[in-house]
Design an enzyme around this catalytic site. Sequence first.
Site, PDB file in Angstrom:
ATOM      1  N   ALA A  80       0.883  -1.266   0.008  1.00 60.18           N
ATOM      2  CA  ALA A  80      -0.157   0.004   0.239  1.00 60.18           C
ATOM      3  C   ALA A  80       1.021   1.272   0.009  1.00 60.18           C
ATOM      4  O   ALA A  80       2.010   1.145   0.533  1.00 60.18           O
ATOM      5  CB  ALA A  80      -0.685   0.085   1.222  1.00 60.18           C
ATOM      6  N   ASP A  81       0.330   2.359  -0.470  1.00 57.69           N
ATOM      7  CA  ASP A  81       1.165   3.552  -0.533  1.00 57.69           C
ATOM      8  C   ASP A  81      -0.083   4.498  -0.395  1.00 57.69           C
ATOM      9  O   ASP A  81      -1.083   4.682  -0.866  1.00 57.69           O
ATOM     10  CB  ASP A  81       1.855   3.893  -1.837  1.00 57.69           C
ATOM     11  CG  ASP A  81       2.773   4.984  -1.662  1.00 57.69           C
ATOM     12  OD1 ASP A  81       3.633   4.907  -0.760  1.00 57.69           O
ATOM     13  OD2 ASP A  81       2.701   5.957  -2.183  1.00 57.69           O
ATOM     14  N   THR A  82       0.260   5.659   0.672  1.00 55.51           N
ATOM     15  CA  THR A  82      -0.524   6.921   0.710  1.00 55.51           C
ATOM     16  C   THR A  82       0.124   8.093   0.352  1.00 55.51           C
ATOM     17  O   THR A  82       1.282   8.278   0.629  1.00 55.51           O
ATOM     18  CB  THR A  82      -0.884   6.969   2.370  1.00 55.51           C
ATOM     19  OG1 THR A  82      -1.492   5.708   2.746  1.00 55.51           O
ATOM     20  CG2 THR A  82      -1.918   8.112   2.716  1.00 55.51           C
TER      21      THR A  82
END
Length: 200
Positions: A80-82
């Site tokens: 995941a990446d934000t």
Amino acid sequence: MPDFIYLASQSPRRRQLLDQLGVRHELLLADADEDAETLEAVHGREAPARYVQRVTALKLAAAVARHRARGLPQAPILCADTTVALGARILGKPEDAQDATRMLQALSGQRHRVLTAVAVQHGAERLQALSVSQVEFDTLGAAQIAAYVASGEPLGKAGAYAVQGRAQAFIRQLRGSYSGIMGLPMFETAQLLRQAGLAC
């Protein structure tokens, strides 16, 4: 049916959220010679949604290669990446306290988006989802920003703040996924993991 996943992330918040979903996980972290910073570089005037999905796909590809090279048992791999977006401007992790101060000054009194992309590799299949939330900050005074930056909390956080920390006092309104703003949207993640055969 798999009974655990690999989590390719150092984030303790993502581990905490997976625990809340009841998903057993093992870390699949990068080797010292892997250049994670290069993966997060913004390409020109890249749109925030395109950026965060591209970075997540690159991180997942690196994790899949790492898994193969280490000869580990088969299980789904989650990445995941934000990122935080103020209009079309991408606010990543601040380089230092001065950079964090600039970001918080820009967010003060403004509405911004928090985008978290999630991707799961399940055998040959790649599953993906995108969570987009809106956050509105109160107008922040110089002393507030200075005290928050001095706490050290903004460093290592996209947009220079942690929604689960002291920055909660800055948030006038939040629409969307609280867990997505933390770094792993639980609704979308549970859907992907169910597709990969896990019980959530």
